[in-house]
Structures are given as C-alpha cells and as structure tokens.
Scaffold this motif. Structure first.
Motif, PDB file in Angstrom:
ATOM      1  N   MET B  96       0.274  -1.651  -0.119  1.00 29.04           N
ATOM      2  CA  MET B  96      -0.208   0.434  -0.067  1.00 29.04           C
ATOM      3  C   MET B  96       1.278   1.216  -0.194  1.00 29.04           C
ATOM      4  O   MET B  96       0.723   1.547   0.903  1.00 29.04           O
ATOM      5  CB  MET B  96      -0.792   0.181   1.373  1.00 29.04           C
ATOM      6  N   LEU B  97       1.806   1.281  -1.247  1.00 31.43           N
ATOM      7  CA  LEU B  97       1.977   2.434  -0.681  1.00 31.43           C
ATOM      8  C   LEU B  97       2.075   3.165  -2.248  1.00 31.43           C
ATOM      9  O   LEU B  97       1.128   2.915  -3.618  1.00 31.43           O
ATOM     10  CB  LEU B  97       3.419   1.798  -0.972  1.00 31.43           C
ATOM     11  N   ALA B  98       2.628   4.180  -1.937  1.00 28.80           N
ATOM     12  CA  ALA B  98       2.166   5.769  -3.383  1.00 28.80           C
ATOM     13  C   ALA B  98       3.201   5.467  -3.990  1.00 28.80           C
ATOM     14  O   ALA B  98       4.483   6.331  -3.226  1.00 28.80           O
ATOM     15  CB  ALA B  98       1.694   6.934  -2.987  1.00 28.80           C
ATOM     16  N   ASP B  99       3.657   5.434  -5.448  1.00 30.61           N
ATOM     17  CA  ASP B  99       4.619   5.329  -6.415  1.00 30.61           C
ATOM     18  C   ASP B  99       5.052   6.962  -6.010  1.00 30.61           C
ATOM     19  O   ASP B  99       7.147   7.218  -6.165  1.00 30.61           O
ATOM     20  CB  ASP B  99       5.142   4.735  -7.416  1.00 30.61           C
ATOM     21  N   ASN B 100       4.700   7.931  -6.314  1.00 35.59           N
ATOM     22  CA  ASN B 100       4.827   9.015  -6.735  1.00 35.59           C
ATOM     23  C   ASN B 100       5.245  10.122  -5.720  1.00 35.59           C
ATOM     24  O   ASN B 100       5.243  11.009  -5.462  1.00 35.59           O
ATOM     25  CB  ASN B 100       4.130   9.613  -7.972  1.00 35.59           C
ATOM     26  N   LEU B 101       5.057   9.551  -4.180  1.00 38.62           N
ATOM     27  CA  LEU B 101       5.501   9.826  -2.870  1.00 38.62           C
ATOM     28  C   LEU B 101       6.907   9.685  -2.478  1.00 38.62           C
ATOM     29  O   LEU B 101       7.558   8.360  -3.036  1.00 38.62           O
ATOM     30  CB  LEU B 101       4.469   9.730  -2.273  1.00 38.62           C
ATOM     31  N   GLU B 105       6.919  10.726   2.577  1.00 37.04           N
ATOM     32  CA  GLU B 105       6.077  11.111   2.567  1.00 37.04           C
ATOM     33  C   GLU B 105       4.536   9.814   3.140  1.00 37.04           C
ATOM     34  O   GLU B 105       3.529   9.906   3.482  1.00 37.04           O
ATOM     35  CB  GLU B 105       5.213  11.900   1.297  1.00 37.04           C
ATOM     36  N   GLU B 146       8.698   4.910  -6.104  1.00 39.67           N
ATOM     37  CA  GLU B 146       9.576   3.931  -7.214  1.00 39.67           C
ATOM     38  C   GLU B 146      10.586   3.373  -7.950  1.00 39.67           C
ATOM     39  O   GLU B 146      10.784   2.444  -8.837  1.00 39.67           O
ATOM     40  CB  GLU B 146       8.548   4.387  -8.880  1.00 39.67           C
TER      41      GLU B 146
END
Lengths: 418, 517
Positions: B96-101, B105, B146
């Motif tokens: 559950m990770l946001a690649d672009n952060l 963050e 990412e």
C-alpha cells in the motif's frame, strides 16, 4: 504484481530522472528566451513583441487560464478529473455579473467563487459519492452551466438597467495598482529600443503597471497552492488520494472528504477565473469563457500537474493571445518566433534521442520560418486561432514523460482495495 | 499441547469469530490466542479465510459474531484507524504505497508531525531514521518509492507500521514477492522486531518458511481454526495435511518426454517500450516437442513482455520467432493461435476471461474462427456448447452449468476452464504464465497434471512462474531472466532455490550447476 512490476525499472528510472534546474538556471533560460524574442523584434521591427502593453495584456489573458489550471490541479491531484472547469467558469462569470452590478466588483468575485464552488460540489457529489464516470459528470456540468447561465441571465438581467438577455449590466472593475516611480523609469528605458535592455524593461513595466488586484490574488493563490499541497499534512493527504487512495484509506485518511475538498476548491478556482473575466471586461456576457477552462486544463496537464508548469503554460497562451489582439503585424512576427522555438525544440529532442518528435518539430519549424519569409502578413481569418495553435504546438512537442497522479480519473469505492 | 498462556502474556485473543459474505462463510468460529513477543504464523491454503481474518483484526471488515481482545481489553475496530490506535499494524500482501511520493511522505501519511501548520519534515526524517536504525530496516527517507526494489518497499511498509507505534504487526503473505535471499533478510528483521518485544502475525502458506521463523502456528482450513502447534511438534508434511486435509501436491515431472524436434524457436528477440527503453534484448531459446522450459525471474524483469511478444500482442523490434519451422515473427495474434499456440495468461480476470459472459462464450474466446466454435462466418453455438460440456467434464470445472457467468466460478475453476479451452487438439505449443497463481491446492494439482499431459502429448511448453518450487519441479530446463535478458541456465534436477535466487537478483556470479549462458 503492480508493486513488483515497477521495482526492476528502478535503475532506468534513476537514469531518466530529470535534472533539477536551479533558480539561477531558470533565470538564465528566461534571459536567453527574452534575448531571442528581442532579436526577432529587432529583425522584424514588430515592437509589439515585447512592448509593456503586450506583457500587461498577456498577464491579464493568462490569469483566467491559470486559475482554471489551478482548479484542475487541485482536483486531479486528489484523483478526480474535472473537465467541468469550463462550466464552473461559466458559473463564475454569471455570479460575478449578478452580484457585481449590484454590490460592487468584490461581491461579484466572491459570488463567482461561490457559484464555481457549487459547480465543483455537483461534480464531487456525482463522482465521489455516486461513482459516476468523471468525464461524463464533467461534460454534464459543461452542458448544464451555460444553459443555466443563459436562463438566469434572461430572468435577472433583461429588466436591469444596461442589462440584456445575454449580458449583465456593467460591473465596475477592481482596483488596478501601479508600482510608483519604477514604471516611469522603466518606460523611458523601454522607449530607447535597445536590444535586450529595453525588452527587459518592457517586461518588468508590463508586470508592474496597472495590475489588477485580482491578478495579484491569482499569483498569491498559485504560490499558496504549492505551499498547501506540498508542504502541509493536508496537502500530502490530498495528493495521496490521487496517487494511492487505498493506501491512504488503510492509514486512516478519509479519502472521500479530501476528494470533496479538492473538487470544491477546484470549482472555486475556476469560478474565480470566470469572475476575473467578467469583472475585467466590465460585465457578464454569454459565451465569455471561450474554452478557457479547457485551455487551463491542458496547460495544467502539459505543466505536468505542477503549479510552476501550469503557470508557464498559461503564460504562453496569454502571450500569444495578447499578440493576436495586437494585430496581424505582431502575429506575423510570431510566425518567425514560433519557427525558431520549434527548431530549438528539434535540437533538444534530437539530443534526447527522440527522433520522431525531433523530425516533426523540425519540419514544422522550417515550415513556419518559410511561411514568415514568403508572406507579409497572416490572413486575418487565422489570427484568432493563433493562441490555440501556438500553445498546442509548443506544449505538445516540448512536454514529454508527463506523469499524471496514478489513480487520477479512477473511481474510488471505499473498502475496495487490498 | 503447549501450556495455556498467562493472561498478561496474551497480546491478542480472538473468540468465536464468524464472518459471512453473501453465499459464503469466510470465517466460522475462529479461536486464536497470540502471545506477546512471539512470531505467530497463521497457515492455510488460498481461500481458507486467512486474509478475511486479518482484515477483521485490522478493522477493515466487521465480524458478524465473536469478540476480539487486545492487551486484555475487548476491542471493536470500526476502521483501520481504530486498529492502529490500539497498536496493530498491517503490512499488506499488495504493498500500500504511493509510487510517486517519497518514502518519508509514505511513512508519515495520516500521522504527520506538524510545525506551524506545515508538515515538519525535519522531525519526520529524524523519526524515520531512528526507527530504521533501531530495527535495522535501512530505509532512506528521501527516495521516491518507485525507485525501490521489492524488499526495500516491504521494509518501508514495516517502517510505516512501526512509525504509528504498532506493537503488533500483521504480515500478510510477506514472502510471496521475495526471492530467497530477501526472505532471509526479512526473517532477520522479524527476529530483531521480536527481540524488541513486538508481536508478529505471519500469514503464509509456505510451510518451510513458517517452520523456520514461527514460534507458534495456527492452522486454518475452510474458515475455521483446526490446530495450534509449535514448529517442534510437526514436520512440513504433517502441517500440510492439517492445512488441506490431505497430502500436498508436489510439482514433479516423471520420465523425460523431450524430443529433438524443435517447436518454438526464438532468436535474438528484442522489444522496446514506447519510451525507447529495451525491455527485452537478445532473447534466444528453443523449446522442443515434449519439453518444458521454465523462466525464473523477479517479476517485472520482462516476463510479461516476453509472453506478450510471443503471442503477438506486443510489437517486436528485432529478432525472429518460429513455430514448427514457420516464421511467425510478423503474424497476428489470431494467426498464431490458429497455428497452434495455446496461452494461459498471467491475469485470468484481465486477459483470460470475460467475467460477465457465460462459460460457453468464454470457451469460444480465442477460438472464434475455427471448429467447433465456428462454421464459416457464424458461430456454431451448438457445437461450442457441446465442447464446453466436454471441457467442464474432462477438466473438472465445478459449475452449475455452462450458462453461468465466469465470475461466478472460483479462481481454481476459472483457471481449469482456461486450461481446458487452450488444450485443443491443434495445439503445438503452450505459453503458461503463472498457471497456478492464486488457485487452491486441488486445482493446482489438476493444472499440473494437465501440463504433464500436454508435455506427454508433445507440446512445447514455456512456463513462466514466480513459484520456484513449481518451476524446479515442472521444468525440463530453466532459464533466468534479469532486466530483459536471459542471464543463466540451470538444470532443474540439480539446482537449488538459492542459486536461482542469486541469478534472479543478479547477486554475484551464478556459480553452480548451470552457470551463465
């Protein structure tokens, strides 16, 4: 799968990652561009290319675009595509016309902002609560808003003094500010017609002479947006809703609330853009927005979903728009400028190894230079289309590797993830 | 059995947890007691209800019945936020990770340190570095997610959970995406965490890993807890029997059926993505009739692109592909299929089936131009339906009928339907991408048997899988793909998983039986 899929590209990404340009670098690039424009001015004698009047007009034309783009930025960073910006802008013009003629320009601005926010709220309810496709909801907003505007205009403006079926009574403009002393000195510099120096003076004068307070508000909003979205917990959460809503949800972020907030702010920004149009032109008119909501959205996309990028896109459009208003002489000089810009792009893209893009830019660039050399003026029928053509060409060929928020445009349903 | 734990020792106790979904009971009457400071493994096969149970514990689902006790207090979690507040953290199977952060963050999201209304980056960075140092996680706060590899992402996930002050960590199938070396590192991390007094719930169906790392093991079968044991009391086969009620199927090939007749020949294949990056380069191999070539690799190293290129879905930038001696490099996907390429795609929902179409219509997919599905330009409904009946019978697809929609079938039955569809009499080569991913053991055994049958029938089989045991057991030869190149070949009879793991990550020279190509 998706988690691992990108993992191995890590090495490549590292290499492909864009180099950071320092503020000094930006200043240098800006000066180089100005020098090129100045050279074209000297060569063609089209003094409008860099006159302070042009710059001022460009700024005024850029503001509504930038505000619409900011609206798009807020919404898309939270993962909601808002092509309803145009409609929300129309609501802004309507609100500004209605409240503006009765209670003064600032009341008009406030009303435009509120009506735009209302348009945003409609879009939020449809997309976030009911899971309607973002494009469909946006199109609906775009279709309904002008119709509603026209209907209400007939209702409230027809019998008002100076109003009509398709326009509001006159609205006073907000105050315009001029930097004292500086502008007259810059003006005298500008009149010397020196290479680069006069142009620089003209640009600075254009940016400090008779500036609408609304323009200043817009610039502040641009900065504030950056600070809020990138430097505060609120902004981080909002952006996480656009990148990975289910990850945000798993960390206790109320994704829906942030999406609502983002889309409402988005509508308010677009409404403010509309209000700017109405107030600065002195009244609400039907069809006043002229697609600026869409242009704003496009400049935000080509600006890579970042405030600086969208400001540049809006500025470019504003500049060419101002040129178009200055007459066909300036537009003719613009042909040469565009040709040169495209040829520079050719070199940049060719060095980056993107052969096809470089070829397209090269052929187009050569064509524009030839066009400039072979004619004395641009047919008046084409003049009106200039800003659109130039903006599209330059942005499309210059911006590559755009990165949209990962979950942008996807419908979020609570609890669907993992 | 072990001694009953003291009250104070217990971190979590679940009593009589029952959760029903429309038509299924995912958990029924689950009892579970987890002692503080232990690694507690929960094992069960796919679909046994492990994940549902963990989602209940983490507040993502509400149980219909039963009680949860955390640290001696009864708890009801309405949301993950409530579970986090009670000191429970979850590392999801799909990150559950946001690649672009940035890492920072991602870690602080939802619990950001503040300073004058803004995010206090300095405090956040200090905190993350401190956690990273305490537990040996080696997390760098300022990198973009990412850019990270799988193992690093997992450590970011663990850091995220620890940042929220979790004392109880749930790890849902954490080793599914890791190569053996990364698994060892993870287990090292887990031991560090345990030493600091944290409690770990480790969900898995890989029994050797469970036996290696767990202090206690609870077995779940068909939604209920069936046994609680310690690793010393059981062997892997015993645990497997507890898990599935019978012995686990073993992937293995019996006598060799390899012939010297080449069927699928690939030489110097290269594929470039739209950004101009080389996703595959210099790929060459030959698969003979009756041979299975296994492709091992960390996911995302070009396996999906290779399969797409062979099926004609993705354009090839150079090289040739030949099927039974005919060049098919420029052939369309349809003509490849008509020439006898069978295909089990890696994602059956996205690429394999029309979920909302009936089973017999799904049978027609990919064979819409040839008998028995078609007669001239028209579909031959009757023959297609009859053949679907045959597939349902022969491939043991458990379904109420051939008119139900594909989404009504379980994953295993969907996969058996796809296998049955692809194994027509005309097939000469089979591209199988992750054929047993996410299916229950029964279906897994059946699919392996069908692959053996295909091999016996003289098909050339390309097997792409992330399951090393499956690869080693089901292949006649093995190739390792790394960054779009085949970097090593191994003989599956002699290779060890660790050797494969080294070659897959490109760590050091791939010394051993096979060596570099």
């Amino acid at each position: 799968m998706s988690a691992t899929g990108t993992a191995v590209c890590a090495g490549t990404v590292l290499r492909a990652r864009r180099q950071r340009i320092s503020p000094l670098g930006y200043t240098g690039i800006g000066l180089a561009v100005l020098a090129a424009v100045s050279a074209v001015r000297v060569a063609t004698g089209a003094s409008d290319l860099t006159s302070s009047g042009t710059v001022g007009a460009a700024l005024a034309a850029a503001v509504p675009i930038a505000l619409a783009g900011l609206g798009g930025l807020w919404s898309e960073r939270a993962g909601v595509v808002n092509i309803g910006l145009e409609g929300q802008m129309v609501l802004g013009t309507l609100g500004a016309g209605w409240a503006g003629y009765q209670y003064g320009p600032w009341a008009g601005v406030l009303m435009g902002l509120l009506l735009g926010a209302l348009g945003g709220l409609v879009h939020a309810v449809a997309t976030v609560t009911f899971g309607v496709d973002h494009i469909i909801s946006g199109v609906a907003v775009n279709l309904v808003a002008p119709g509603l505007g026209l209907f209400l205009a007939k209702l409230v403006f027809r019998n008002a003094p100076g109003g009509g079926q398709k326009q509001s009574p006159p609205v006073r403009d907000v105050r315009h500010l001029t930097a004292p002393y500086l502008t007259s000195w810059l003006g005298s510099l500008e009149r010397r017609q020196w290479f680069l120096v006069s142009d620089l003076a003209a640009v600075l004068r254009g940016l400090t002479f008779q500036i609408s307070t609304l323009t200043i508000v817009a610039v502040l909003l641009l900065v504030a947006t950056f600070v809020v979205l990138w430097w505060t917990p609120f902004g981080l959460r909002l952006r996480s809703c656009g990148e990975a809503p289910y990850a945000a949800e798993s960390l206790g972020v109320n994704v829906r609330r942030y999406k609502y907030a983002a889309v409402i702010v988005s509508g308010a920004m677009a409404g403010l853009g509309g209000a700017f149009l109405a107030v600065s032109s002195g009244q609400f008119r039907d069809g006043q927005t002229g697609g600026r909501g869409f242009i704003g959205l496009a400049s935000m996309i080509f600006g890579n979903w970042r405030p600086g990028g969208l400001a540049m896109g809006a500025g470019l459009f504003g500049y060419t728009d101002a040129m178009q208003l200055r007459g066909s002489d300036a537009v003719h000089a613009l042909l040469l400028l565009l040709g040169i810009a495209l040829l520079v792009l050719t070199v940049i893209q060719a060095r980056a190894g993107r052969v096809v893009l470089a070829a397209v830019a090269g052929v187009l660039g050569a064509a524009f230079v030839l066009w400039f050399a072979a004619t004395d003026e641009v047919p008046p029928e084409l003049v009106g289309a200039t800003p659109y053509v130039v903006t599209l060409l330059v942005l499309a060929l210059a911006s590559q590797r755009l990165r949209m928020p990962k979950a942008d445009g996807q419908i979020y349903r609570k609890g669907d993830g993992g | 059995m072990r001694r009953p734990p003291e009250q104070a020792d217990i971190a979590i106790a679940l009593h009589g947890i029952t959760k029903r979904f429309p038509g299924v009971v995912a958990n029924s009457d689950v009892d579970l007691t987890i002692r503080r400071g232990t690694v507690h493994a929960i094992v069960g096969e796919n679909g046994a209800g492990k994940s549902t149970l963990m989602k209940i514990l983490y507040g993502m689902l509400k149980p219909d019945e039963g009680t949860i006790t955390v640290d001696g207090r009864t708890a009801t979690f309405g949301s993950p936020a409530a579970a986090i507040a009670a000191g429970i953290g979850m590392v999801h199977q799909h990150f559950m990770l946001a690649d672009n952060l940035s890492v920072l963050e991602n870690v602080v999201l939802g619990g950001e340190p503040r300073q004058r209304g803004g995010l206090d980056f300095r405090a956040a960075r200090a905190r993350i570095e401190q956690i990273s140092a305490t537990y040996g996680l080696q997390v760098e706060p300022d990198r973009l997610v990412e850019e990270l590899g799988v193992g690093e992402r997992q450590r970011v996930e663990i850091c995220k959970v620890l940042y929220r002050g979790a004392r109880i960590l749930i790890l849902d199938e954490p080793t599914a995406v890791l190569v053996p070396q990364e698994v060892d590192e993870l287990f090292g991390n887990l031991r560090d965490l345990k030493a600091e007094g944290l409690t770990i719930l480790f969900i898995s169906h890989k029994l050797d890993e469970v036996l290696a790392v767990a202090d206690e093991i609870t077995v779940i079968r068909r939604g209920s807890t069936v046994a609680s044991v310690t690793p010393h009391e059981v062997t892997a086969p015993q645990l497997a029997e507890l898990m599935v009620g019978s012995a686990l199927p073993v992937p293995e090939l019996r006598e060799s059926t390899v012939t010297d007749r080449p069927v699928l020949e690939v030489s110097d294949l290269a594929v470039t993505d739209p950004d101009g990056r080389h996703v595959l380069s210099a790929i060459s191999f030959t698969i003979h009739a009756g041979e299975v070539l296994g492709i091992a690799g960390v996911e995302g190293n070009g396996q999906a692109e290779l399969v797409d290129a062979l099926m004609g879905v993705r354009p090839i930038s150079s090289g040739t592909v030949a099927l039974s001696g005919h060049d098919i490099t420029r052939s369309s996907t349809r003509s490849r299929r008509e020439a006898g390429m069978a295909y089990i795609p890696e994602d059956r929902h996205r690429q394999g089936l029309l979920l909302e179409a009936s089973i017999w219509e799904n049978r027609v997919l990919g064979h819409q131009t040839v008998a028995p599905s078609a007669r001239g330009l028209l579909l031959n409904r009757r023959a297609a339906r009859a053949d679907t009946q045959r597939i349902v019978r022969e491939y043991d697809v458990r379904t109420p009928g051939i008119d139900v929609v594909a989404s009504a079938l379980s994953g295993g039955n969907q996969q058996k339907l796809i296998v049955g569809r692809e194994m027509t009499g005309r097939s000469v080569a089979l591209i199988a991408a992750h054929p047993t991913r996410g299916v229950d053991v029964g279906a897994q055994a059946a699919i392996w048997e069908h692959m053996r049958a295909a091999r016996r029938a003289g098909l050339a089989v390309l097997l792409v899988s992330a399951d090393l045991e499956e690869l080693i057991g089901m292949s006649d030869s093995l190739a390792v793909i790394l960054r779009g190149r085949l970097v090593a070949r191994f003989d599956p009879k002699t290779v060890k998983p660790e050797q494969l793991g080294s070659a897959m990550t490109g760590a050091g020279a791939s010394a051993g039986a096979g060596g570099a190509v």
